[in-house]
Design an enzyme around this catalytic site. Structure first.
Site, short mmCIF file in Angstrom:
data_model
loop_
_atom_site.label_atom_id
_atom_site.label_comp_id
_atom_site.label_asym_id
_atom_site.label_seq_id
_atom_site.Cartn_x
_atom_site.Cartn_y
_atom_site.Cartn_z
N SER A 168 0.65 -1.18 -0.07
CA SER A 168 0.05 -0.04 0.01
C SER A 168 0.74 1.29 -0.05
O SER A 168 2.05 1.36 0.55
CB SER A 168 -0.69 -0.10 1.21
OG SER A 168 -1.37 1.20 1.54
N TYR B 292 -2.00 -1.41 11.02
CA TYR B 292 -2.32 -1.83 9.57
C TYR B 292 -1.00 -1.59 8.67
O TYR B 292 -0.60 -2.11 8.29
CB TYR B 292 -3.60 -1.18 9.23
CG TYR B 292 -3.69 -1.53 7.62
CD1 TYR B 292 -3.99 -2.50 6.96
CD2 TYR B 292 -3.55 -0.49 6.76
CE1 TYR B 292 -4.09 -2.87 5.57
CE2 TYR B 292 -3.64 -0.43 5.22
CZ TYR B 292 -4.07 -2.00 4.97
OH TYR B 292 -3.75 -1.94 3.48
N LYS C 16 1.96 -3.67 6.60
CA LYS C 16 2.69 -3.85 5.17
C LYS C 16 4.00 -3.47 5.21
O LYS C 16 4.83 -4.12 4.27
CB LYS C 16 1.70 -2.53 4.49
CG LYS C 16 0.47 -2.91 4.27
CD LYS C 16 -0.13 -3.98 3.52
CE LYS C 16 -1.52 -4.40 3.41
NZ LYS C 16 -1.80 -5.91 2.93
N TYR D 263 -0.42 -0.04 -3.97
CA TYR D 263 -1.63 0.30 -4.45
C TYR D 263 -2.10 1.62 -3.79
O TYR D 263 -1.83 1.97 -2.76
CB TYR D 263 -3.08 -0.53 -4.10
CG TYR D 263 -3.00 -2.15 -4.21
CD1 TYR D 263 -2.15 -2.60 -5.10
CD2 TYR D 263 -3.73 -2.75 -3.28
CE1 TYR D 263 -2.03 -4.11 -5.12
CE2 TYR D 263 -3.75 -4.11 -3.39
CZ TYR D 263 -3.03 -4.77 -4.37
OH TYR D 263 -2.97 -6.09 -4.40
N ASN E 248 -5.21 4.46 -4.30
CA ASN E 248 -6.78 4.30 -3.73
C ASN E 248 -7.59 3.72 -4.70
O ASN E 248 -8.11 4.20 -5.65
CB ASN E 248 -7.25 5.72 -3.42
CG ASN E 248 -6.53 6.07 -2.19
OD1 ASN E 248 -5.33 6.07 -1.86
ND2 ASN E 248 -7.60 6.62 -0.99
P1 NAD Z 1 -10.84 -7.29 1.03
O1 NAD Z 1 -11.25 -7.22 2.88
O2 NAD Z 1 -12.08 -6.64 0.31
O3 NAD Z 1 -10.51 -8.54 0.93
C1 NAD Z 1 -9.51 -9.36 1.59
C2 NAD Z 1 -10.05 -10.80 1.52
O4 NAD Z 1 -9.12 -11.69 2.41
C3 NAD Z 1 -11.61 -10.80 2.28
O5 NAD Z 1 -12.48 -11.51 1.52
C4 NAD Z 1 -11.41 -11.79 3.55
O6 NAD Z 1 -12.57 -12.52 3.81
C5 NAD Z 1 -10.28 -12.42 3.27
N1 NAD Z 1 -9.32 -12.59 4.67
C6 NAD Z 1 -8.91 -11.97 5.34
N2 NAD Z 1 -8.18 -12.77 6.33
C7 NAD Z 1 -8.01 -14.01 6.04
C8 NAD Z 1 -7.64 -15.10 6.40
N3 NAD Z 1 -6.88 -15.16 7.77
N4 NAD Z 1 -7.73 -16.11 5.76
C9 NAD Z 1 -8.32 -16.36 4.44
N5 NAD Z 1 -8.80 -15.14 4.08
C10 NAD Z 1 -8.98 -13.98 4.68
O7 NAD Z 1 -9.88 -6.13 0.73
P2 NAD Z 1 -9.30 -5.57 -0.48
O8 NAD Z 1 -9.77 -4.06 -0.39
O9 NAD Z 1 -9.63 -6.38 -1.52
O10 NAD Z 1 -7.74 -5.54 -0.20
C11 NAD Z 1 -7.05 -6.62 -0.51
C12 NAD Z 1 -5.53 -6.53 -0.35
O11 NAD Z 1 -4.96 -5.14 -0.75
C13 NAD Z 1 -5.26 -6.47 1.21
O12 NAD Z 1 -4.08 -6.96 1.54
C14 NAD Z 1 -5.28 -4.81 1.70
O13 NAD Z 1 -4.53 -4.56 2.76
C15 NAD Z 1 -4.55 -4.47 0.38
N6 NAD Z 1 -4.81 -2.86 0.11
C16 NAD Z 1 -6.16 -2.62 -0.08
C17 NAD Z 1 -6.32 -1.24 -0.29
C18 NAD Z 1 -7.69 -0.81 -0.32
O14 NAD Z 1 -7.87 0.37 -0.27
N7 NAD Z 1 -8.84 -1.39 -0.62
C19 NAD Z 1 -5.13 -0.28 -0.48
C20 NAD Z 1 -3.95 -0.72 -0.37
C21 NAD Z 1 -3.74 -2.21 -0.12
N1 UFG Z 2 -12.83 11.15 3.38
C1 UFG Z 2 -13.81 11.94 3.73
N2 UFG Z 2 -15.11 11.43 4.11
C2 UFG Z 2 -15.41 10.07 4.28
C3 UFG Z 2 -14.31 9.42 4.07
C4 UFG Z 2 -13.14 9.86 3.56
O1 UFG Z 2 -13.73 13.17 3.57
O2 UFG Z 2 -16.55 9.62 4.87
C5 UFG Z 2 -11.50 11.44 2.96
C6 UFG Z 2 -10.44 11.32 3.73
O3 UFG Z 2 -10.28 12.27 4.77
C7 UFG Z 2 -9.36 11.34 2.82
C8 UFG Z 2 -9.88 10.86 1.55
O4 UFG Z 2 -11.37 10.97 1.64
O5 UFG Z 2 -8.86 12.57 2.40
C9 UFG Z 2 -9.76 9.23 1.09
O6 UFG Z 2 -10.02 8.57 2.13
P1 UFG Z 2 -10.30 6.78 2.20
O7 UFG Z 2 -10.61 6.52 3.67
O8 UFG Z 2 -11.01 6.38 1.05
O9 UFG Z 2 -8.88 6.61 1.90
P2 UFG Z 2 -7.38 6.82 2.28
O10 UFG Z 2 -6.36 7.42 1.52
O11 UFG Z 2 -7.46 7.42 3.73
O12 UFG Z 2 -6.87 5.07 2.89
C10 UFG Z 2 -6.84 3.96 1.97
C11 UFG Z 2 -7.26 2.78 2.51
C12 UFG Z 2 -5.95 2.27 3.36
C13 UFG Z 2 -4.95 2.44 2.37
C14 UFG Z 2 -4.59 3.79 1.90
C15 UFG Z 2 -3.54 3.57 0.84
O13 UFG Z 2 -8.46 2.82 3.55
O14 UFG Z 2 -6.24 1.15 3.91
O15 UFG Z 2 -5.84 4.22 1.13
O16 UFG Z 2 -3.53 2.73 0.08
F1 UFG Z 2 -3.66 2.17 3.16
#
Ligand code: NAD
Ligand code: UFG
Length: 340
Positions: free
Chosen positions: A126, A151, A155, A179, A181
């Site tokens: 991330s 969290y 990572k 990644y 957002n």
């Molecule tokens: P998500 O929660 O939708 O998907 C994660 C999946 O993993 C879920 O289906 C959950 O049921 C499964 N899971 C969790 N723990 C488990 C375990 N112990 N055994 C088996 N399955 C398990 O999340 P996502 O948004 O698809 O994110 C996927 C990955 O990308 C994660 O590692 C997350 O940290 C990373 N990531 C996400 C974002 C974001 O904004 N969504 C940003 C950066 C990195």
């Molecule tokens: N925001 C609002 N109102 C809301 C939700 C979010 O104003 O109800 C704003 C936040 O303050 C931020 C922006 O929208 O400025 C984006 O917020 P998100 O929560 O959608 O995303 P973040 O950038 O905070 O974090 C996301 C994931 C993290 C990940 C990070 C970087 O939630 O898990 O992107 O990949 F680590």
């Protein structure tokens, strides 16, 4: 057909990646414990690809089950490891749960990859590892700052575990994708983001507000030092992000990697403010979104967007979908799940 294990394959990014893998001719096995997903996602994937992926409900924290899984499944060519917990606030409240779920699962998987000579591994990292950047756009060379949440720390620790593993196992190849957002949904609206409870992320909160599930969007601060005072992020369409995984996997399978531990930013390279997202959403949905400005959210980075040169040139991957595409697909998905 090469067999790929996708952990967390029923989650948001995992499910979109499974679709792209299947569409690229890979055979997919999904492991998921359904802690943040549901079996309906399997139907959604199948309705798009017409090929049901193999699915095993398994909790990666149970080491014996992970060992057993790899004994039963031979010829896995690569692993894409999405499974993890991802809620920043929850990780502050439950650090041990996050360290166990995000770190022990990685270790068990790597141990079995080593035992079964599975040498291709893609990891979900991330942009959170960069913290508040010193300069923008952020390149992969930017320093990793002390994490502001358990969290984020998982990572950083995971990247270190992978780097250390790669350094003593030259045959093992790993790519960590950082990644930015991810937003949006598959064009078919058969799969998308399914946040449990009140959404913590901006776009699902917006679409739920537009659908009438939430009263209004709270915008966390408009007094930042940015063009319009709201925070800036790099919002990438989840389908573009999913495609980056296929490209990265193919690089490893071809042994085209330059070193056995590589890191790539996966974003669009473009920063968009919260207020610009609201405006763009109103344009694609033709709705007026109720919102109000509230206090800043603790821990928010002011501005972050990617330098994507490395992924563009080395992976030959580029985000192709626009912000408008992403927001309209997110809205289409919300309407689909709400029967609107
Ligand atoms: P998500 O929660 O939708 O998907 C994660 C999946 O993993 C879920 O289906 C959950 O049921 C499964 N899971 C969790 N723990 C488990 C375990 N112990 N055994 C088996 N399955 C398990 O999340 P996502 O948004 O698809 O994110 C996927 C990955 O990308 C994660 O590692 C997350 O940290 C990373 N990531 C996400 C974002 C974001 O904004 N969504 C940003 C950066 C990195
Ligand atoms: N925001 C609002 N109102 C809301 C939700 C979010 O104003 O109800 C704003 C936040 O303050 C931020 C922006 O929208 O400025 C984006 O917020 P998100 O929560 O959608 O995303 P973040 O950038 O905070 O974090 C996301 C994931 C993290 C990940 C990070 C970087 O939630 O898990 O992107 O990949 F680590």
């Amino acid at each position: 057909m090469k067999k790929i294990l996708v952990t967390g394959g029923l989650g948001y990014i995992g499910s979109h990646t499974v679709v792209e893998l299947q569409n690229s001719g890979f055979e997919v096995i999904i492991i998921d414990n359904l802690s943040n997903s549901s079996l309906n996602v399997l139907e959604g994937i199948t309705s798009i690809t017409k090929k049901p992926p193999v699915f095993e409900r398994l909790d990666l924290r149970i080491k014996a089950d992970v060992i057993d899984f790899f004994q039963r499944h031979e010829n896995i060519a690569g692993v894409i490891h999405f499974a993890a917990s991802k809620a920043v606030g929850e990780s502050v409240a439950q650090p041990l749960y996050y360290y166990e779920n995000n770190i022990s699962t990685l270790i068990y998987l790597l141990q079995e990859c080593k035992a079964h000579s599975i040498n291709n591994f893609i990891f979900s990292s991330s942009c959170t590892v960069y913290g508040e950047p010193d300069s923008l756009p952020i390149t992969e060379e930017a320093p990793v700052k002390k994490a502001t949440s358990p969290y984020g720390n998982t990572k950083q620790i995971s990247e270190e575990i992978l780097e250390d593993t790669c350094s003593v196992h030259p045959q093992f190849r790993c790519i960590a994708l950082r990644y930015f957002n991810p937003i949006g949904a598959h064009d078919s609206a058969m799969i998308g983001e399914l946040p449990v409870g009140v959404p913590q992320n901006l776009v699902p909160f917006i679409t739920q507000t537009a659908a009438g599930v939430r009263k209004e969007l709270a915008i966390f601060g408009n007094d930042y030092n940015t063009s319009d005072g709201s925070c800036i992020r790099d919002y990438i369409h989840v389908v573009d992000l999913a495609k980056a995984h296929v490209v990265a996997l193919e690089r490893l399978l071809k042994k085209a990697n330059a070193s056995n531990f590589e890191i790539f930013n996966v974003g669009t390279g473009k920063g968009t403010s919260v207020l610009e997202i609201v405006e763009a959403f109103e344009a694609v949905s033709e709705l007026k979104l109720p919102y109000r400005i509230v206090e800043r959210r603790p821990g928010d980075v002011v501005s972050v967007y990617a330098d994507t040169t490395k992924a563009n040139e080395i992976l030959e991957w580029k985000a192709e979908r626009s912000l408008k595409d992403a927001l309209s697909s997110a809205w289409k998905w919300e309407q689909h799940i709400r029967n609107l």
